[in-house]
Design an enzyme around this catalytic site. Structure first.
Site, PDB file in Angstrom:
ATOM      1  N   LYS A 111       0.869  -1.038   0.069  1.00 26.52           N
ATOM      2  CA  LYS A 111      -0.007  -0.158  -0.201  1.00 26.52           C
ATOM      3  C   LYS A 111       0.777   1.180  -0.004  1.00 26.52           C
ATOM      4  O   LYS A 111       1.986   1.124   0.517  1.00 26.52           O
ATOM      5  CB  LYS A 111      -0.974   0.083   1.391  1.00 26.52           C
ATOM      6  CG  LYS A 111      -2.192   0.770   0.955  1.00 26.52           C
ATOM      7  CD  LYS A 111      -3.263  -0.013   0.067  1.00 26.52           C
ATOM      8  CE  LYS A 111      -4.491   0.813  -0.096  1.00 26.52           C
ATOM      9  NZ  LYS A 111      -5.702  -0.154  -0.652  1.00 26.52           N
ATOM     10  N   ASP A 151      -6.998   4.152  -5.124  1.00 23.67           N
ATOM     11  CA  ASP A 151      -7.550   4.222  -3.662  1.00 23.67           C
ATOM     12  C   ASP A 151      -8.306   5.388  -3.569  1.00 23.67           C
ATOM     13  O   ASP A 151      -8.554   6.137  -4.525  1.00 23.67           O
ATOM     14  CB  ASP A 151      -6.295   3.829  -2.685  1.00 23.67           C
ATOM     15  CG  ASP A 151      -7.164   3.277  -1.321  1.00 23.67           C
ATOM     16  OD1 ASP A 151      -7.460   1.811  -1.295  1.00 23.67           O
ATOM     17  OD2 ASP A 151      -7.171   4.150  -0.489  1.00 23.67           O
TER      18      ASP A 151
END
Length: 450
Positions: A111, A151
């Site tokens: 991430k 995201d």
């Protein structure tokens, strides 16, 4: 050794550790794998300096947490939001590791992102930020190393700018990002995939737990939070199937529909959000009631299915109790770690106590459809081809079915509960144990623990 407080990461680790207790009691040699897997393989932090439209330099923090590559290249989104910090990205990368394992595809976990806020910025400012961000990140990623995606705050525009910057820096056209445009390597239904996948997972939960609340029935009331990509496509799939969507929300408040949302209104909200607008601007719309500063969970007298789709920790213990009182039967996260530990405890206690209680699915299982289609996009890029919408949708349905079956089976075996007749297994335990075993076994075979 004392480490800085990382509350979101600590919460995710505690959830996994608690779920694993019955499994580790029967298989104590895996405790070493838990010690190892919780430490990221690599954490990158860097400075991002970009120029605003007034020619003034601005600085942000950039991050990439390359958490685990036992099952494949690091895979996970880039979040652009003022709240981004190392704790949030570590929690997301940690969750992503096990989520990706549950898809059955060859993807590790990672991430990244920045505390940059795209809201209120011009296209030129966002392009300059993306160029500056990729100027550092490009040396650490690649189609066989680390494949980021979108995201929160990172949509089609940002992915395009990031891809263009990478292509210039490396002088190569390669699938090192997912969520790309359809004309240059993107996959059909990638924008829809997380929301659609949640519903495909929930359909299996309904069939096992409460078929009277089928999503084909207008009498089934579905509460959704958020109004971004995930929430929009979750809502559109519910409406397409025939059930009634009664809520959406954003950071400023909730919009409750008296008679249910329409497809056209959801699409209008999608356009509003692309321009950075708020649901507050729709407060006077007939048939809808706006509640400033509130999430939807306490505003609904009756709800059957609740789908948190905004951000982490968006359902508190008190809100969970309100949902139970409203008659909710299924809670499945479209967001990552959407429920607090207190809320999960309420749902799990309800499931254990009552055959008609709440059945809860964690995001690492119920929302894995987004990264699953990212994995399918990677496969298409590797073969230099594109599958049709129908092909991708069929593969997504198959992945979500297999994910549900794995969680259901592992939950029945490793939840540590004596399941009475009619009691449903814990999907929380099932998702955590099944994902952990797969990652831990691969790590052992590769010499990461012994």
């Amino acid at each position: 050794m004392v480490f800085p407080s990382e509350p979101e990461f600590e919460q995710a680790l505690h959830e996994l550790t608690t779920s694993l207790e019955p499994f580790l009691a029967a298989n104590p040699h895996y405790k070493k794998a838990l010690d190892v897997v919780q430490v990221p393989e690599r954490v990158l932090q860097f400075r991002v300096v970009w120029e605003d439209d007034q020619g003034i330099p601005q600085v942000n923090r950039g991050f990439r947490v390359q958490y685990n590559s036992a099952l494949g290249p690091y895979k996970g989104g880039l979040r652009l939001h003022p709240s981004v910090n190392l704790s949030i990205l570590k929690f997301l990368g940690f969750e992503q590791t096990f989520k990706n394992a549950l898809t059955g595809l060859s993807m590790g976990g990672g991430k990244g992102g920045s505390d940059f806020d795209p809201k209120g910025k011009s296209d030129s400012e966002i392009r300059r930020f993306c160029n500056a961000f990729m100027l550092e990140l490009y040396r650490h990623i690649g189609k066989d190393t680390d494949v980021p995606a979108g995201d929160i705050g990172t949509g089609a525009r940002e992915i395009g700018f990031l891809f263009g910057a990478y292509k210039k820096l490396r002088n190569e056209f390669t699938g090192m990002l997912t969520g790309k445009g359809l004309n240059w390597g993107g996959s059909f239904i990638r924008p829809e995939a997380t929301g659609y996948g949640v519903i495909y997972y929930v359909e299996h939960m309904i069939a096992k737990a409460c078929p009277e609340y089928s999503l084909t029935l207008p009498s089934t009331l579905v509460a959704i939070s958020g109004s971004g990509n995930v929430a929009q496509f979750t809502a559109l799939k519910v409406i397409e199937l025939g059930a009634t969507v009664v809520s959406l929300s954003d950071s400023r408040g909730s919009l409750i529909a008296e008679k249910g949302y329409t497809k056209e209104f959801i699409q209008e909200i999608g356009q509003l959000k692309l321009k950075g607008g708020s649901l507050e601007s729709l407060a006077d719309r007939s048939g809808y009631t706006y509640h400033a500063g509130k999430r939807p969970w306490t505003l609904l007298p009756t709800v059957h299915i609740a789908l948190p789709g905004a951000t982490q920790n968006e359902v508190s213990k008190e809100e969970a109790e309100a949902l139970v009182a409203a008659g909710v039967r299924i809670v499945a996260e479209g967001s990552n770690m959407g429920c607090t530990e207190g809320a999960i405890a309420v749902f799990e206690a309800s499931r254990k106590a009552n055959p008609k209680g709440v059945w809860y699915a964690p995001g690492k299982a119920s929302n894995c459809g987004g990264v699953a289609v990212s994995g399918l996009e990677m496969a298409q890029n590797s073969q230099r081809l594109a599958w049709s919408t129908e092909e991708v949708d069929a593969k997504l349905k198959s992945i979500m079915t297999e994910c549900f079956n794995i969680c259901y089976s592992a939950g029945g075996k490793w939840s540590g509960e004596e399941l009475k007749e009619g009691t449903l297994p814990s999907l929380l335990s099932g998702a955590n144990v099944a994902g952990f075993i797969k990652v831990a076994d691969a790590m052992k075979e590769q010499g990461d623990w012994w």
